[in-house]
Design a protein around this motif. Structure first.
Motif, PDB file in Angstrom:
ATOM      1  N   PRO A  37      22.615 -10.337  30.126  1.00 15.38           N
ATOM      2  CA  PRO A  37      21.793  -9.215  29.922  1.00 15.38           C
ATOM      3  C   PRO A  37      22.443  -7.923  30.322  1.00 15.38           C
ATOM      4  O   PRO A  37      23.197  -8.153  31.176  1.00 15.38           O
ATOM      5  N   GLY A  38      21.897  -6.955  29.503  1.00 16.20           N
ATOM      6  CA  GLY A  38      22.355  -5.708  30.012  1.00 16.20           C
ATOM      7  C   GLY A  38      22.850  -4.563  28.961  1.00 16.20           C
ATOM      8  O   GLY A  38      22.924  -3.324  29.164  1.00 16.20           O
ATOM      9  N   THR A  80      29.017   6.108  31.142  1.00 20.39           N
ATOM     10  CA  THR A  80      29.899   5.252  31.581  1.00 20.39           C
ATOM     11  C   THR A  80      29.551   3.941  31.136  1.00 20.39           C
ATOM     12  O   THR A  80      28.497   3.466  31.289  1.00 20.39           O
ATOM     13  N   PRO A  81      30.321   3.219  30.103  1.00 18.66           N
ATOM     14  CA  PRO A  81      29.909   1.923  29.487  1.00 18.66           C
ATOM     15  C   PRO A  81      30.060   0.745  30.544  1.00 18.66           C
ATOM     16  O   PRO A  81      30.778   0.818  31.507  1.00 18.66           O
ATOM     17  N   ALA A  82      29.351  -0.330  30.548  1.00 19.03           N
ATOM     18  CA  ALA A  82      29.483  -1.604  31.056  1.00 19.03           C
ATOM     19  C   ALA A  82      30.360  -2.393  30.408  1.00 19.03           C
ATOM     20  O   ALA A  82      30.131  -3.453  29.730  1.00 19.03           O
ATOM     21  N   LEU A  85      30.609  -6.318  29.810  1.00 21.04           N
ATOM     22  CA  LEU A  85      29.483  -6.639  29.004  1.00 21.04           C
ATOM     23  C   LEU A  85      30.043  -6.391  27.569  1.00 21.04           C
ATOM     24  O   LEU A  85      29.613  -7.246  26.787  1.00 21.04           O
ATOM     25  N   PHE A  86      30.703  -5.316  27.131  1.00 17.93           N
ATOM     26  CA  PHE A  86      31.203  -5.078  25.885  1.00 17.93           C
ATOM     27  C   PHE A  86      32.336  -6.012  25.558  1.00 17.93           C
ATOM     28  O   PHE A  86      32.329  -6.713  24.304  1.00 17.93           O
ATOM     29  N   PHE A  87      33.246  -6.700  26.549  1.00 15.13           N
ATOM     30  CA  PHE A  87      34.079  -7.342  26.139  1.00 15.13           C
ATOM     31  C   PHE A  87      33.248  -8.818  25.866  1.00 15.13           C
ATOM     32  O   PHE A  87      33.783  -9.777  25.129  1.00 15.13           O
ATOM     33  N   ALA A  88      32.285  -8.983  26.754  1.00 15.59           N
ATOM     34  CA  ALA A  88      31.616 -10.329  26.509  1.00 15.59           C
ATOM     35  C   ALA A  88      30.842 -10.361  25.243  1.00 15.59           C
ATOM     36  O   ALA A  88      31.032 -11.544  24.376  1.00 15.59           O
TER      37      ALA A  88
END
Length: 223
Positions: A37-38, A80-82, A85-88
């Motif tokens: 989640p996120g 600022t990105p998470a 989570l983007f890689f996930a």
């Protein structure tokens, strides 16, 4: 403007954004996409974008700002990105593509049918009842709490055995429970869930023996 909440359906049910003329579609990373989640995923049509207010009511949820950053090369986020989570998300989409998006939807549909079949075999009523204008979801199946069995006894008992199922919310709290069939859910996960459910129902005197639910589910999964 046509806005669709696709939180638990996108990735598990057929969802044709352009063909259905959907202006804004929204889903979450943690549902059928099987990402932690996120992240929120939002699709915006030109018609919806033209209706955006000149001044957003929210600073961080300003879709105009997000679209502006997404159109840069390379695409960016306005804040600022998470990054993890983007890689996930990237890896989850690769996994879905390897399985095949249509194949994943078909798997979810069969798994959901198997849950409904198990519920019927155990005498558990599905919630809500469908009609000619509706049908059950491929990603989550809701059922009424069995007669004489409390939410604490059923979900609490299953949790003690290592299986977690969701309950109802707001006015449905304590009245229904839900079994998900989305993302990377396996047939083994579902069989264990129904087996555990049967053990709880047997303990509470709701059924006289175990096996009918698992058998009904297996017939669908093996078909």
């Amino acid at each position: 403007v046509f806005i669709v909440d696709g939180i638990s359906s996108i990735g598990g049910n057929e969802f044709l954004t352009d063909e259905w003329n959907i202006d804004i579609a929204i889903t979450g990373s943690q549902k059928a996409l099987a990402v932690p989640p996120g992240l929120a995923v939002v699709s915006v049509s030109p018609r919806a974008e033209a209706r955006f207010l000149a001044q957003s009511a929210s600073y961080y949820a300003d879709l105009k700002a997000h679209l502006k950053s997404a159109r840069k090369s390379p695409a960016q986020t306005p804040f600022t990105p998470a990054v993890p989570l983007f890689f996930a998300m990237q890896e989850a989409l690769h996994m879905a593509a390897e399985e095949g998006f249509a194949a994943r939807r078909e798997r979810a549909a069969k798994q959901a049918e198997s849950v409904r079949s198990a519920a019927k075999a155990l005498g558990i009523e599905l919630f809500p009842q469908t009609n000619e204008n509706s049908h059950y979801s491929n990603t989550v199946t809701a059922m009424k709490m069995p007669e004489g069995v409390s939410d604490d006894k059923l979900r609490g008992g299953m949790k003690k055995k290592g299986v977690i199922v969701s309950g109802g919310q707001e006015q449905l709290k304590g009245k229904i429970f839900r079994i998900g069939t989305m993302g990377v859910c396996s047939s083994g996960d579902l069989l264990r869930t129904i087996q555990t459910l049967e053990l709880i129902l047997l303990k509470e005197g709701n059924i006289h023996s175990c096996g009918v639910g698992v058998e009904a589910m297996s017939r669908v999964l093996d078909s």
